[in-house]
Enzyme design. Sequence first.
Site, mmCIF file in Angstrom:
data_model
loop_
_atom_site.group_PDB
_atom_site.id
_atom_site.type_symbol
_atom_site.label_atom_id
_atom_site.label_comp_id
_atom_site.label_asym_id
_atom_site.label_seq_id
_atom_site.Cartn_x
_atom_site.Cartn_y
_atom_site.Cartn_z
ATOM 1 N N ASP A 43 0.849 -1.182 0.000
ATOM 2 C CA ASP A 43 0.000 0.000 0.000
ATOM 3 C C ASP A 43 0.886 1.233 0.000
ATOM 4 O O ASP A 43 2.053 1.172 0.389
ATOM 5 C CB ASP A 43 -0.940 0.022 1.209
ATOM 6 C CG ASP A 43 -2.155 0.906 0.968
ATOM 7 O OD1 ASP A 43 -3.163 0.383 0.446
ATOM 8 O OD2 ASP A 43 -2.097 2.110 1.274
ATOM 9 N N ASP A 69 4.188 2.626 -4.320
ATOM 10 C CA ASP A 69 3.325 3.289 -5.299
ATOM 11 C C ASP A 69 3.312 2.389 -6.525
ATOM 12 O O ASP A 69 4.292 2.320 -7.268
ATOM 13 C CB ASP A 69 3.883 4.666 -5.645
ATOM 14 C CG ASP A 69 3.013 5.431 -6.631
ATOM 15 O OD1 ASP A 69 2.174 4.797 -7.311
ATOM 16 O OD2 ASP A 69 3.181 6.661 -6.745
ATOM 17 N N VAL A 70 2.217 1.683 -6.747
ATOM 18 C CA VAL A 70 2.180 0.671 -7.800
ATOM 19 C C VAL A 70 2.102 1.257 -9.199
ATOM 20 O O VAL A 70 2.079 0.510 -10.186
ATOM 21 C CB VAL A 70 1.031 -0.335 -7.583
ATOM 22 C CG1 VAL A 70 1.329 -1.228 -6.400
ATOM 23 C CG2 VAL A 70 -0.298 0.379 -7.416
ATOM 24 N N TYR A 162 -12.883 6.620 -14.951
ATOM 25 C CA TYR A 162 -13.005 5.386 -14.160
ATOM 26 C C TYR A 162 -13.587 4.268 -15.012
ATOM 27 O O TYR A 162 -13.056 3.152 -15.043
ATOM 28 C CB TYR A 162 -13.886 5.657 -12.942
ATOM 29 C CG TYR A 162 -14.054 4.473 -12.020
ATOM 30 C CD1 TYR A 162 -13.028 4.082 -11.168
ATOM 31 C CD2 TYR A 162 -15.250 3.759 -11.984
ATOM 32 C CE1 TYR A 162 -13.182 3.010 -10.308
ATOM 33 C CE2 TYR A 162 -15.413 2.676 -11.123
ATOM 34 C CZ TYR A 162 -14.377 2.307 -10.288
ATOM 35 O OH TYR A 162 -14.530 1.229 -9.448
ATOM 36 N N LYS A 166 -11.641 0.776 -16.150
ATOM 37 C CA LYS A 166 -12.106 -0.558 -15.786
ATOM 38 C C LYS A 166 -12.432 -1.391 -17.021
ATOM 39 O O LYS A 166 -12.288 -2.623 -17.009
ATOM 40 C CB LYS A 166 -13.318 -0.456 -14.861
ATOM 41 C CG LYS A 166 -12.984 0.163 -13.499
ATOM 42 C CD LYS A 166 -11.853 -0.580 -12.774
ATOM 43 C CE LYS A 166 -11.618 -0.044 -11.380
ATOM 44 N NZ LYS A 166 -10.546 -0.786 -10.660
ATOM 45 N N THR A 197 -17.973 0.931 0.887
ATOM 46 C CA THR A 197 -16.595 0.875 1.368
ATOM 47 C C THR A 197 -16.113 2.298 1.634
ATOM 48 O O THR A 197 -16.752 3.272 1.205
ATOM 49 C CB THR A 197 -15.675 0.206 0.334
ATOM 50 O OG1 THR A 197 -15.628 1.027 -0.844
ATOM 51 C CG2 THR A 197 -16.177 -1.191 -0.028
#
Length: 265
Positions: A43, A69-70, A162, A166, A197
């Site tokens: 994370d 940081d992916v 977004y 996706k 969430t």
Amino acid sequence: MGDRLRDKVVFVTGAGSIGPGWGNGKAAAVAFAREGAKVFALDLKPEALEETAEIIRSEGGTVETAVCDVAKPDQVEAAVASAMEKFGRIDVLHNNVGIIDPGGPEDLTEAQWDRLMAINVKSIYLTCRHILPIMTRQGGGSIINISSIASTHSLGYSCISYSASKGAVNAFTRDIALNYGPKGIRCNSILPGLMNTPLIHMGNVTDVYGSTEEMVRQRDALVPLGHMGDAWDVAWASVFLASDEAKFITGIELVVDGGITLKVK
């Protein structure tokens, strides 16, 4: 503790919750550990990452962590190397990281677009780039990419970056499933619907509805089951796809949405 994933090593991105409560990545990391997996959790936020790790450790699970940081190639490469140093193998890759910026092309800056695409799409490319060779050498593995019903259906307001990101995740998943299937590697995506969430309680989402209470009321009312899902609904779907119970399942888009896509066009 279960044993559906006993002795498997699971590499989880976005394993810390973005706010109080259970985000998808946090719940998935804990669920994997509860089923016997050794978890390597990533994370960007050290505090959130440590909170997840402490839950796993307190329950007797095995976890190692890396702040990462992916969207940054060097950091992903270093994290994968660290996971291999700690555990010697990676059996499951769980790509969970994602952000949302409501708005259409005229509303979003180029910087917003690029940042979202880097986090939501490039991160999956980077983890797969480094982990696919490992899984190939091992003779197999399972990759789970968290997508969204926004890739195929409207959420009722514009979130073009977004939705586009996706959609790219779905296409990426199918390509990996087709081309790496002969190497024993499965790749599937999960399409959560309206989930309660911490992510949706951030200002840029609640602003669309005017208040958190109104957002929850409207979103609950849209779902045929009468309420939004939660992070555990996504987590247990992820456990299934990671396990040998799903050994003949690849290239699918597993919808976890309480039935909302049955009525939203």
